[in-house]
Design a protein around this motif. Sequence first.
Motif, PDB file in Angstrom:
ATOM      1  N   PHE A  22       0.826  -1.206   0.000  1.00  0.00           N
ATOM      2  CA  PHE A  22       0.000   0.000   0.000  1.00  0.00           C
ATOM      3  C   PHE A  22       0.862   1.260   0.000  1.00  0.00           C
ATOM      4  O   PHE A  22       0.614   2.204  -0.755  1.00  0.00           O
ATOM      5  CB  PHE A  22      -0.929  -0.016   1.219  1.00  0.00           C
ATOM      6  N   LEU A  23       1.898   1.298   0.834  1.00  0.00           N
ATOM      7  CA  LEU A  23       2.775   2.466   0.899  1.00  0.00           C
ATOM      8  C   LEU A  23       3.513   2.700  -0.418  1.00  0.00           C
ATOM      9  O   LEU A  23       3.603   3.834  -0.897  1.00  0.00           O
ATOM     10  CB  LEU A  23       3.781   2.315   2.041  1.00  0.00           C
ATOM     11  N   THR A  29       1.812   6.645  -6.928  1.00  0.00           N
ATOM     12  CA  THR A  29       0.707   7.454  -7.445  1.00  0.00           C
ATOM     13  C   THR A  29       0.946   8.925  -7.181  1.00  0.00           C
ATOM     14  O   THR A  29       0.810   9.754  -8.083  1.00  0.00           O
ATOM     15  CB  THR A  29      -0.621   7.015  -6.796  1.00  0.00           C
ATOM     16  N   LEU A  30       1.304   9.265  -5.947  1.00  0.00           N
ATOM     17  CA  LEU A  30       1.451  10.676  -5.590  1.00  0.00           C
ATOM     18  C   LEU A  30       2.683  11.332  -6.206  1.00  0.00           C
ATOM     19  O   LEU A  30       2.655  12.505  -6.539  1.00  0.00           O
ATOM     20  CB  LEU A  30       1.480  10.828  -4.073  1.00  0.00           C
ATOM     21  N   SER A  31       3.754  10.587  -6.370  1.00  0.00           N
ATOM     22  CA  SER A  31       4.978  11.205  -6.878  1.00  0.00           C
ATOM     23  C   SER A  31       5.119  11.117  -8.390  1.00  0.00           C
ATOM     24  O   SER A  31       5.818  11.921  -8.988  1.00  0.00           O
ATOM     25  CB  SER A  31       6.200  10.565  -6.216  1.00  0.00           C
ATOM     26  N   GLN A  37      -0.865  13.628 -14.638  1.00  0.00           N
ATOM     27  CA  GLN A  37      -2.268  13.771 -15.003  1.00  0.00           C
ATOM     28  C   GLN A  37      -2.805  15.172 -14.773  1.00  0.00           C
ATOM     29  O   GLN A  37      -3.729  15.595 -15.444  1.00  0.00           O
ATOM     30  CB  GLN A  37      -3.120  12.759 -14.234  1.00  0.00           C
ATOM     31  N   THR A  38      -2.259  15.900 -13.819  1.00  0.00           N
ATOM     32  CA  THR A  38      -2.800  17.216 -13.510  1.00  0.00           C
ATOM     33  C   THR A  38      -2.126  18.344 -14.266  1.00  0.00           C
ATOM     34  O   THR A  38      -2.538  19.496 -14.130  1.00  0.00           O
ATOM     35  CB  THR A  38      -2.679  17.524 -12.004  1.00  0.00           C
ATOM     36  N   ASN A  39      -1.099  18.042 -15.059  1.00  0.00           N
ATOM     37  CA  ASN A  39      -0.366  19.086 -15.778  1.00  0.00           C
ATOM     38  C   ASN A  39       0.130  20.149 -14.804  1.00  0.00           C
ATOM     39  O   ASN A  39      -0.101  21.345 -14.983  1.00  0.00           O
ATOM     40  CB  ASN A  39      -1.233  19.723 -16.865  1.00  0.00           C
ATOM     41  N   GLU A  40       0.800  19.706 -13.785  1.00  0.00           N
ATOM     42  CA  GLU A  40       1.287  20.582 -12.725  1.00  0.00           C
ATOM     43  C   GLU A  40       2.151  21.720 -13.271  1.00  0.00           C
ATOM     44  O   GLU A  40       2.168  22.812 -12.724  1.00  0.00           O
ATOM     45  CB  GLU A  40       2.075  19.743 -11.724  1.00  0.00           C
TER      46      GLU A  40
END
Length: 146
Positions: A22-23, A29-31, A37-40
Amino acid sequence: MLTKNQARNFFLGGTVLFFLIFLVLSWHTLSREVPKQTNEENLTEDVVRGKELFDKHNCMGCHTILGEGAYYAPELTKVIDRKGAEYCKTVLMSEEPWQPRGRKMVAYAMSEQEANDVVAFLKWIGEMDLNGFPPEPDLKDKLPTK
C-alpha cells in the motif's frame, strides 16, 4: 491446520506485507502519476487566484467540479470546452442574476481580471487527464436510422 502461533505469524506477516505494498503504490501514485495527469507545470498564478475565487464564492455550493460538490447547477469540469471562455467570463462578470433553465445563479459582478482568473482555473481543470471523466453519453443507439 495452523497452530495459534503460526496463525498469528501468518496474520502479522500478511498485514505487514500488504501495508508495505500500500505504501509503495501510494508513493508511486502521488509522486509519479498525479503530477503527469494534472499538468502541474501549467499551474500559474492566474490558476491559483482562480481557485481561491472559486472557493471564496463557494461555487461548489451549487456546482460540481471533478465529480465533487452540489448537483443544483451544471458540472464545471469541462465547461470551457462546452461553453467557451467568453461565455463563462460573461456569466461571471454579469451584474444581473443569471437564470438559465429556471435556475438562478448569483450575480458576482467580477472584474475582468477576476473572471480571467476563474476561467484560467476552469481551463486548467478541463485539461487534466481524468481517465475519461466526465463520460460522454453514447448517443449512437438514440439516432434515428434511415
